[in-house]
Design an enzyme around this catalytic site. Sequence first.
Site, PDB file in Angstrom:
ATOM      1  N   HIS A   1       1.036  -1.264  -0.015  1.00 12.22           N
ATOM      2  CA  HIS A   1      -0.052  -0.094  -0.187  1.00 12.22           C
ATOM      3  C   HIS A   1       0.738   1.229   0.126  1.00 12.22           C
ATOM      4  O   HIS A   1       0.590   2.135  -0.869  1.00 12.22           O
ATOM      5  CB  HIS A   1      -0.935   0.014   1.448  1.00 12.22           C
ATOM      6  CG  HIS A   1      -1.709   1.173   1.153  1.00 12.22           C
ATOM      7  ND1 HIS A   1      -2.923   1.336   0.876  1.00 12.22           N
ATOM      8  CD2 HIS A   1      -1.516   2.491   2.047  1.00 12.22           C
ATOM      9  CE1 HIS A   1      -3.588   2.402   1.160  1.00 12.22           C
ATOM     10  NE2 HIS A   1      -2.521   3.096   1.663  1.00 12.22           N
ATOM     11  N   GLU A   2       1.624   1.206   0.978  1.00 16.89           N
ATOM     12  CA  GLU A   2       2.484   2.603   1.045  1.00 16.89           C
ATOM     13  C   GLU A   2       3.572   2.760  -0.142  1.00 16.89           C
ATOM     14  O   GLU A   2       3.957   3.706  -0.645  1.00 16.89           O
ATOM     15  CB  GLU A   2       3.439   2.446   2.428  1.00 16.89           C
ATOM     16  CG  GLU A   2       2.579   2.656   3.623  1.00 16.89           C
ATOM     17  CD  GLU A   2       1.640   3.887   3.661  1.00 16.89           C
ATOM     18  OE1 GLU A   2       2.172   4.845   3.124  1.00 16.89           O
ATOM     19  OE2 GLU A   2       0.556   3.653   4.112  1.00 16.89           O
TER      20      GLU A   2
ATOM     21  N   HIS B   1       1.917   4.576  -2.794  1.00 17.69           N
ATOM     22  CA  HIS B   1       1.975   5.967  -2.344  1.00 17.69           C
ATOM     23  C   HIS B   1       3.405   6.421  -2.989  1.00 17.69           C
ATOM     24  O   HIS B   1       3.643   7.576  -3.605  1.00 17.69           O
ATOM     25  CB  HIS B   1       1.791   6.339  -1.006  1.00 17.69           C
ATOM     26  CG  HIS B   1       0.424   6.084  -0.753  1.00 17.69           C
ATOM     27  ND1 HIS B   1      -0.514   6.734  -1.001  1.00 17.69           N
ATOM     28  CD2 HIS B   1      -0.090   5.279   0.268  1.00 17.69           C
ATOM     29  CE1 HIS B   1      -1.711   6.565  -0.563  1.00 17.69           C
ATOM     30  NE2 HIS B   1      -1.477   5.522   0.348  1.00 17.69           N
TER      31      HIS B   1
END
Length: 69
Positions: free
Chosen positions: A22-23, A26
Amino acid sequence: MITFLINALKIIFVLGFLVFIHEGGHFLVAKWCKVKVNEFSIGWGPAIWKKQGKETLYAIRIIPLGGYV
């Protein structure tokens, strides 16, 4: 008791992996948009591992229930 500890470690590993994916998304979008990333961290709290890159500090922290970029 040992089964509980093994299952807890499995859950922590899976959560850490999901947070990393997920990160990481980003992080990649920020890099593609030419946004400076000061820190990429998996987990919260005190750091148990850190490495300084060219412009980004990479860290693994003690509570693996989240992360931040």
